[in-house]
Design a protein around this motif. Structure first.
Motif, PDB file in Angstrom:
ATOM      1  N   ALA A  93      24.949 -38.339   5.838  1.00 30.25           N
ATOM      2  CA  ALA A  93      24.106 -38.842   6.528  1.00 30.25           C
ATOM      3  C   ALA A  93      22.598 -38.592   6.391  1.00 30.25           C
ATOM      4  CB  ALA A  93      24.139 -38.628   7.513  1.00 30.25           C
ATOM      5  N   PHE A  94      22.522 -36.795   6.043  1.00 32.90           N
ATOM      6  CA  PHE A  94      21.618 -36.730   5.434  1.00 32.90           C
ATOM      7  C   PHE A  94      21.545 -35.922   4.330  1.00 32.90           C
ATOM      8  CE2 PHE A  94      22.629 -36.040   9.751  1.00 32.90           C
ATOM      9  CZ  PHE A  94      22.325 -34.235   9.610  1.00 32.90           C
ATOM     10  N   SER A  95      19.675 -34.967   4.024  1.00 35.03           N
ATOM     11  CA  SER A  95      20.030 -33.759   2.852  1.00 35.03           C
ATOM     12  C   SER A  95      20.675 -32.078   3.654  1.00 35.03           C
ATOM     13  CB  SER A  95      18.758 -33.933   2.374  1.00 35.03           C
ATOM     14  OG  SER A  95      17.956 -33.267   2.722  1.00 35.03           O
ATOM     15  N   ASP A  96      21.389 -31.643   3.056  1.00 34.39           N
ATOM     16  CA  ASP A  96      20.616 -30.030   3.273  1.00 34.39           C
ATOM     17  C   ASP A  96      20.065 -29.887   3.628  1.00 34.39           C
ATOM     18  OD1 ASP A  96      23.365 -29.780   3.620  1.00 34.39           O
ATOM     19  OD2 ASP A  96      24.096 -28.238   1.722  1.00 34.39           O
ATOM     20  N   LEU A  97      18.533 -30.202   2.553  1.00 34.41           N
ATOM     21  CA  LEU A  97      17.241 -29.049   3.376  1.00 34.41           C
ATOM     22  C   LEU A  97      17.198 -30.173   4.703  1.00 34.41           C
ATOM     23  CD1 LEU A  97      14.927 -28.556   2.293  1.00 34.41           C
ATOM     24  CD2 LEU A  97      13.899 -30.591   1.180  1.00 34.41           C
ATOM     25  N   SER A  98      17.137 -31.896   4.702  1.00 31.55           N
ATOM     26  CA  SER A  98      17.105 -31.898   5.738  1.00 31.55           C
ATOM     27  C   SER A  98      17.681 -31.213   7.103  1.00 31.55           C
ATOM     28  CB  SER A  98      17.416 -33.374   6.130  1.00 31.55           C
ATOM     29  OG  SER A  98      16.792 -33.775   5.039  1.00 31.55           O
ATOM     30  N   ALA A  99      19.263 -31.006   7.253  1.00 32.95           N
ATOM     31  CA  ALA A  99      19.667 -30.000   8.115  1.00 32.95           C
ATOM     32  C   ALA A  99      19.174 -28.582   8.034  1.00 32.95           C
ATOM     33  CB  ALA A  99      21.227 -30.625   7.445  1.00 32.95           C
ATOM     34  N   SER A 100      19.092 -28.089   7.188  1.00 33.45           N
ATOM     35  CA  SER A 100      17.755 -26.557   7.403  1.00 33.45           C
ATOM     36  C   SER A 100      16.625 -26.408   7.430  1.00 33.45           C
ATOM     37  CB  SER A 100      18.107 -26.163   5.736  1.00 33.45           C
ATOM     38  OG  SER A 100      17.386 -26.688   5.162  1.00 33.45           O
ATOM     39  N   ILE A 101      16.048 -27.746   7.785  1.00 34.87           N
ATOM     40  CA  ILE A 101      14.620 -27.985   8.286  1.00 34.87           C
ATOM     41  C   ILE A 101      15.165 -27.874   9.798  1.00 34.87           C
ATOM     42  CG2 ILE A 101      12.710 -29.444   8.855  1.00 34.87           C
ATOM     43  CD1 ILE A 101      12.763 -29.674   6.033  1.00 34.87           C
ATOM     44  N   PHE A 102      16.072 -29.068  10.396  1.00 33.70           N
ATOM     45  CA  PHE A 102      16.649 -28.797  11.985  1.00 33.70           C
ATOM     46  C   PHE A 102      16.886 -28.001  12.340  1.00 33.70           C
ATOM     47  CE2 PHE A 102      18.443 -31.313  15.334  1.00 33.70           C
ATOM     48  CZ  PHE A 102      17.807 -31.987  16.205  1.00 33.70           C
ATOM     49  N   ILE A 103      17.624 -27.049  11.967  1.00 38.18           N
ATOM     50  CA  ILE A 103      18.322 -25.873  12.287  1.00 38.18           C
ATOM     51  C   ILE A 103      17.086 -24.444  12.679  1.00 38.18           C
ATOM     52  CG2 ILE A 103      19.691 -23.250  11.245  1.00 38.18           C
ATOM     53  CD1 ILE A 103      21.022 -25.233   9.605  1.00 38.18           C
ATOM     54  N   LYS A 104      15.864 -24.249  11.633  1.00 38.22           N
ATOM     55  CA  LYS A 104      14.339 -23.791  12.055  1.00 38.22           C
ATOM     56  C   LYS A 104      14.027 -24.488  13.100  1.00 38.22           C
ATOM     57  CE  LYS A 104      14.194 -21.314   7.539  1.00 38.22           C
ATOM     58  NZ  LYS A 104      13.908 -20.200   8.458  1.00 38.22           N
ATOM     59  N   VAL A 105      13.796 -25.668  12.995  1.00 41.38           N
ATOM     60  CA  VAL A 105      13.136 -26.404  14.354  1.00 41.38           C
ATOM     61  C   VAL A 105      14.023 -25.740  15.884  1.00 41.38           C
ATOM     62  CG1 VAL A 105      12.983 -28.419  15.198  1.00 41.38           C
ATOM     63  CG2 VAL A 105      12.015 -28.188  13.091  1.00 41.38           C
ATOM     64  N   LEU A 106      15.290 -25.884  15.626  1.00 39.38           N
ATOM     65  CA  LEU A 106      15.471 -26.026  16.646  1.00 39.38           C
ATOM     66  C   LEU A 106      16.227 -24.236  16.986  1.00 39.38           C
ATOM     67  CD1 LEU A 106      19.234 -27.663  16.431  1.00 39.38           C
ATOM     68  CD2 LEU A 106      18.057 -28.393  17.959  1.00 39.38           C
ATOM     69  N   LYS A 107      15.928 -23.366  15.825  1.00 47.81           N
ATOM     70  CA  LYS A 107      15.697 -21.727  15.820  1.00 47.81           C
ATOM     71  C   LYS A 107      14.020 -21.849  17.337  1.00 47.81           C
ATOM     72  CE  LYS A 107      18.838 -20.600  12.500  1.00 47.81           C
ATOM     73  NZ  LYS A 107      19.104 -18.932  13.435  1.00 47.81           N
ATOM     74  N   ASN A 108      13.248 -22.461  16.339  1.00 47.50           N
ATOM     75  CA  ASN A 108      12.103 -22.260  17.003  1.00 47.50           C
ATOM     76  C   ASN A 108      11.615 -23.647  17.819  1.00 47.50           C
ATOM     77  OD1 ASN A 108       9.939 -20.045  15.204  1.00 47.50           O
ATOM     78  ND2 ASN A 108      11.791 -21.360  13.885  1.00 47.50           N
TER      79      ASN A 108
END
Length: 332
Positions: free
Chosen positions: A226-241
């Motif tokens: 549904a979305f890219s790995d890049l988008s997923a990795s950005i959201f992971i960083k957002v949640l961590k921060n």
């Protein structure tokens, strides 16, 4: 006018993008699993130990998830109990599948406040699906989680599936999210998004918490990736921060207080101070949105919402709230 977080520093997201990597010649997969892990960590205080990655699925924003859900929940003649007003796209999806929508109308006499007791009186075996937004769009009002649970519990008695759309849910206190009900009830699907509060609408990240069997069905019919790995990795960083985003909640409340104090609730539909959207009405103009646009305020015409018309408009707050207040006082 689309309701994204007005107080996010653009450089904050840019920094996360620069820190992320993605193998563009491969299909998304690894980051999806890592994102599930991160979501479980992020919500750990509100999830039962039995909730795991099998309770999570993804979609292209909440709109994409709603379309996927309609693929297996709605067929010709399926009756859906919805709230009027609410996000019109879901209603369109139901009608495209030849489903039938019934409505709990937010009433003008109650200033359009959602009253759970009145809503529950409409729940019966005529319906197969219930749709509720929390917070509601376009009013911005938050429904207490205890009322949501009462609705889900009664719906369970009639084998009714309950869709809780929390596209704006990250503005609520985390403990008001219906994800805490997923382990208790198998008739609830909770939709969440990275588009509004987290300011990532271009990345189309939507995710779903539900019973494992529902997730299995969902994944069978949903388009993969549904979305890219890049988008997923950005959201992971957002949640961590996440702490970097918490200040925007305080800013939203602060600005809303200034706006509502100045307007003295004049022409404002019932809302919640935590959300960045609210709806106003005036009988002075046939098209309030057009008048706002002429004054430089981009707003959403509420004629698209069932139970409202073009004399209502949905407004998103912004940094220049003093200008917004001046214009609203002038027009209202």
């Amino acid at each position: 006018s689309l309701g994204t977080n007005p107080f996010i520093e653009e450089n904050l997201i840019k920094n996360y993008i620069e820190e992320c990597t993605s193998e563009i010649n491969k299909y998304p997969s690894i980051q999806y699993e890592l994102l599930k892990d991160e979501l479980l960590i992020f919500f750990k205080d509100y999830l039962c130990d039995s909730v795991n990655k099998d309770n999570i699925a993804f979609g292209s924003g909440t709109m994409g998830i709603l379309r996927n859900i309609c693929e297996f929940l709605i067929q010709e003649g399926t009756r859906v109990l919805a709230v009027a007003p609410q996000f019109p796209r879901f209603i369109s999806e139901v009608e495209l599948k030849k489903g039938i929508c019934g409505y709990y109308n937010l009433e003008k006499k109650n200033n359009y406040k959602f009253i759970a007791k009145d809503f529950m009186e409409q729940i019966n075996n005529n319906y197969s699906v219930i749709s509720i937004e929390n917070p509601n769009n376009p009013t911005g009002q938050i429904i207490d989680i205890n009322d949501i649970e009462k609705i889900v519990k009664k719906a369970k008695q009639y084998n009714i599936m309950v869709i809780i759309d929390e596209a704006y849910g990250d503005y609520m206190p985390l403990n008001n999210s219906a994800i805490k009900l997923v382990d208790k009830y198998d008739n609830i699907m909770v939709l969440k998004s990275a588009s509004k509060f987290y300011g990532l609408p271009n990345h189309r990240i939507g995710y779903l918490f539900a019973d494992k069997e529902l997730i299995k069905i969902y994944n069978e019919i949903a388009l993969p990736f549904a979305f890219s790995d890049l988008s997923a990795s950005i959201f992971i960083k957002v949640l961590k921060n996440y702490k970097n985003f918490e200040d925007t909640k305080l800013k939203t409340i602060e600005v809303n207080k200034q706006i509502y104090k100045a307007l003295k609730n004049k022409n404002c539909i019932y809302t919640s101070i935590e959300t960045p959207i609210f709806t106003v009405k005036t009988d002075k103009y046939e098209n309030l949105t057009k008048k706002l646009m002429e004054e430089g305020i981009i707003a959403e015409n509420c004629s698209y919402f069932i139970n409202l018309d073009s004399t209502y408009t949905r407004i998103r707050i912004n940094n220049d709230y003093e200008k917004l207040i001046r214009i609203l006082l002038k027009l209202l």
